[in-house]
Design a protein around this motif. Sequence first.
Motif, PDB file in Angstrom:
ATOM      1  N   GLY A 199       0.775  -1.231   0.000  1.00  0.00           N
ATOM      2  CA  GLY A 199       0.000   0.000   0.000  1.00  0.00           C
ATOM      3  C   GLY A 199       0.808   1.283   0.000  1.00  0.00           C
ATOM      4  N   VAL A 200       2.148   1.196   0.091  1.00  0.00           N
ATOM      5  CA  VAL A 200       2.988   2.396   0.089  1.00  0.00           C
ATOM      6  C   VAL A 200       3.202   2.865  -1.348  1.00  0.00           C
ATOM      7  N   LYS A 201       3.098   4.172  -1.588  1.00  0.00           N
ATOM      8  CA  LYS A 201       3.281   4.742  -2.922  1.00  0.00           C
ATOM      9  C   LYS A 201       4.594   5.520  -2.964  1.00  0.00           C
ATOM     10  N   ILE A 202       5.477   5.125  -3.884  1.00  0.00           N
ATOM     11  CA  ILE A 202       6.796   5.747  -4.001  1.00  0.00           C
ATOM     12  C   ILE A 202       6.924   6.385  -5.384  1.00  0.00           C
ATOM     13  N   GLY A 203       7.216   7.701  -5.402  1.00  0.00           N
ATOM     14  CA  GLY A 203       7.426   8.397  -6.656  1.00  0.00           C
ATOM     15  C   GLY A 203       8.899   8.391  -7.029  1.00  0.00           C
ATOM     16  N   ILE A 204       9.199   8.038  -8.277  1.00  0.00           N
ATOM     17  CA  ILE A 204      10.580   7.999  -8.771  1.00  0.00           C
ATOM     18  C   ILE A 204      10.627   8.888 -10.006  1.00  0.00           C
ATOM     19  N   MET A 205      11.174  10.073  -9.850  1.00  0.00           N
ATOM     20  CA  MET A 205      11.121  11.093 -10.890  1.00  0.00           C
ATOM     21  C   MET A 205      12.521  11.449 -11.373  1.00  0.00           C
ATOM     22  N   GLY A 206      12.669  11.540 -12.677  1.00  0.00           N
ATOM     23  CA  GLY A 206      13.989  11.757 -13.248  1.00  0.00           C
ATOM     24  C   GLY A 206      14.532  13.157 -13.105  1.00  0.00           C
ATOM     25  N   CYS A 207      13.654  14.157 -12.888  1.00  0.00           N
ATOM     26  CA  CYS A 207      14.134  15.531 -12.787  1.00  0.00           C
ATOM     27  C   CYS A 207      13.141  16.361 -12.004  1.00  0.00           C
ATOM     28  N   ILE A 208      13.515  17.568 -11.699  1.00  0.00           N
ATOM     29  CA  ILE A 208      12.686  18.441 -10.883  1.00  0.00           C
ATOM     30  C   ILE A 208      11.422  18.875 -11.611  1.00  0.00           C
ATOM     31  N   VAL A 209      11.421  18.860 -12.968  1.00  0.00           N
ATOM     32  CA  VAL A 209      10.224  19.223 -13.725  1.00  0.00           C
ATOM     33  C   VAL A 209       9.082  18.275 -13.388  1.00  0.00           C
TER      34      VAL A 209
ATOM     35  N   ASP B  21       3.523   8.784  -1.376  1.00  0.00           N
ATOM     36  CA  ASP B  21       3.862   8.927   0.045  1.00  0.00           C
ATOM     37  C   ASP B  21       5.308   9.378   0.212  1.00  0.00           C
ATOM     38  N   TYR B  22       6.176   8.878  -0.674  1.00  0.00           N
ATOM     39  CA  TYR B  22       7.599   9.207  -0.617  1.00  0.00           C
ATOM     40  C   TYR B  22       8.097   9.459  -2.034  1.00  0.00           C
ATOM     41  N   GLY B  23       9.139  10.297  -2.146  1.00  0.00           N
ATOM     42  CA  GLY B  23       9.631  10.639  -3.467  1.00  0.00           C
ATOM     43  C   GLY B  23      11.136  10.584  -3.580  1.00  0.00           C
ATOM     44  N   TYR B  24      11.611  10.166  -4.753  1.00  0.00           N
ATOM     45  CA  TYR B  24      13.026  10.040  -5.104  1.00  0.00           C
ATOM     46  C   TYR B  24      13.185  10.820  -6.401  1.00  0.00           C
TER      47      TYR B  24
END
Length: 662
Positions: free
Chosen positions: A592-602, A612-615
């Motif tokens: 149930g945990v949602k993790i965002g994995i984003m390549g850049c600040i845009v 819930d958490y971001g990288y």
Amino acid sequence: MNTEITNARQYCNSLTSYSRRKTRVVNIGDVPLGGEHPVRVQSMTTVDTMDTLGSVEQVIRMVDAGCEYVRITAPSIKEAQNLENIKKELRKRGYQVPLIADIHFTPNAAELAARIVEKVRVNPGNYADKKKFQQIEYTDESYQAELERIREKFTPLVNICKEYGTAMRIGTNHGSLSDRIMSRYGDTPLGMVESALEFVRICEELNYYDIVLSMKASNTQVMVQAYRLLVNKLNEEGLQPYPLHLGVTEAGEGEDGRIKSAVGIGVLLEDGLGDTVRVSLTEEPEFEAPVAKTMVHRYYDRAGHGPIAPIDENPVDPFSYGRRHTREVGNVGGQNVPRVIADISRLGVRDYKDLKGIGHFYLPEPDKWRMNDLGADYIYSGYAPVPFMLPNGLKEILEYDTWSTLDDKVNKVPLLTVRQFLNEAHQHNTINFVAVGLKDLDAVLLERLKGDATVILVLSTDNKHGLAEQRRAFFELIRNNLEIPVIIKRSYADLTDDQLQIYAATDVGGLLIDGLGDGVMLGTEIAAGGKSREEMQNLVQSYNNTGFGILQAARTRMTKTEYISCPSCGRTLFDLQETTAMIRKRTDHLKGVKIGIMGCIVNGPGEMADADYGYVGSGKGKITLYKGQEVVKRSVPSEKAVDELIEIIRQDGNWLEKKSEI
């Protein structure tokens, strides 16, 4: 929103007869969009835009895979300038594919790109508006002043597009609504729609109509509601019927990415909405086009489906989520999460190991059962009862003729035909599954159902336009005030893995999005022919996993970690596929945990608004870590970032140690 059109809940031509929404034709190079033209497929490059040859080679691979448009990021003037070199090299090699410049924060880059490529994409949340994650109170006067400022910054681009014959996509993203929009409308589908319409109104005042619109979100419920509301509001205001670009942002990778994309995109295509599709997978872009083609090809001959009785009024609000109210029967319906029924009827269960594929593991040493997060809630064994005692809580469904001969009529429950339900006196005391289709819901059956609190309907269809037929059946139950739980059943002939995931996610997820359905059952009866025992075991496992994946993608039952990962582009600051796989390997047990994995600040804090958490990549070799929208650590070296992310989850009380696999 209290207008006649909005109250009428109109967003498509028909809820029961397939009909594509008739849109304005927008010419994008030599590949027109909308009108009677087919639904187009597109994707976006991941190579650095300054790498001319690398970009060209990737575009060629994408076109060869089926892309009809290709989008390339142009975050600054230098990338916008290099679009000309990329275009020249493609034309030199004989590729005429229309190019689209992707712009976020830089109007001057957009104005340059619009002179070079066939289409520009702007995001109204950050093109001329402000997104600083600030809570600001706007008066009507200050709000209008901001609109005038936007008009001033946006008008030059519109005029250039008119002069050069360049098309434009006004693409709203759920995660990047401006502070101004957020202050008035909140983080809502209406806010997304209004964000785009502000720009559309400016375009129409300037007599510019070569516009495509999109309402993207990672949350499939929000995305579908926003597109529907957009069509509704265009009609309400008398604006042009602009073509729609469909997509779920940051859908992820593999099976999860395909299922999530199909849940969001598929239900819109089912209702005739959508003129171009982009599937956003954390994979190489040439792998996206075949998935999109699988989605859109289902509708090439859909118009010839079996007739479905029309409806006068939609009893479900298509612009907000609300689950259909049902009574609880056993552990189905009511406040229970939707259930998964695994069809093992063609497997012929022999021993404990046969249940491993549906998430139930027998441990011989302690003589106990263990269930993982994808453990089926019920099994359907047809006419072949399981020859051993099942784990506590797992009930077995059998055909009535077989069930009626068994000694155990408590832990095993029957599936009855309508005739058996109406005529057989001896039934289960608390749970009776009844197989029905839309045509079975006549006055006699409906009257009988009103007086029986033990029934769970198993609703199936063989109509080519099956989602609409099953939706029509739900409407009939609602109209008759019947709060009976319903299991959505769909069966498919032999399909590839991609086809199964896309078809089932569309057909079942499209109903769940509207709060319809208390469970899912993917039937194996027409896919089982000629398969070996090992092939059947794999099929059963695939169907079971797909069922759970659909529930998660529709946001109706969270059973595993969700990764909101962007599909990479020229702005990406690290290897997204490798990083996503690394993070997934260490965190995929966090239910149930949602993790965002984003390549850049845009695409960072905005696009992972639902996580819930971001990288997030913040520089070469540097990562910024988030808890929700809040920055927790900045400039973390990438080699330490996953450990630091886990430590944040641990400190937040959401970390669990991974159990060893059986």
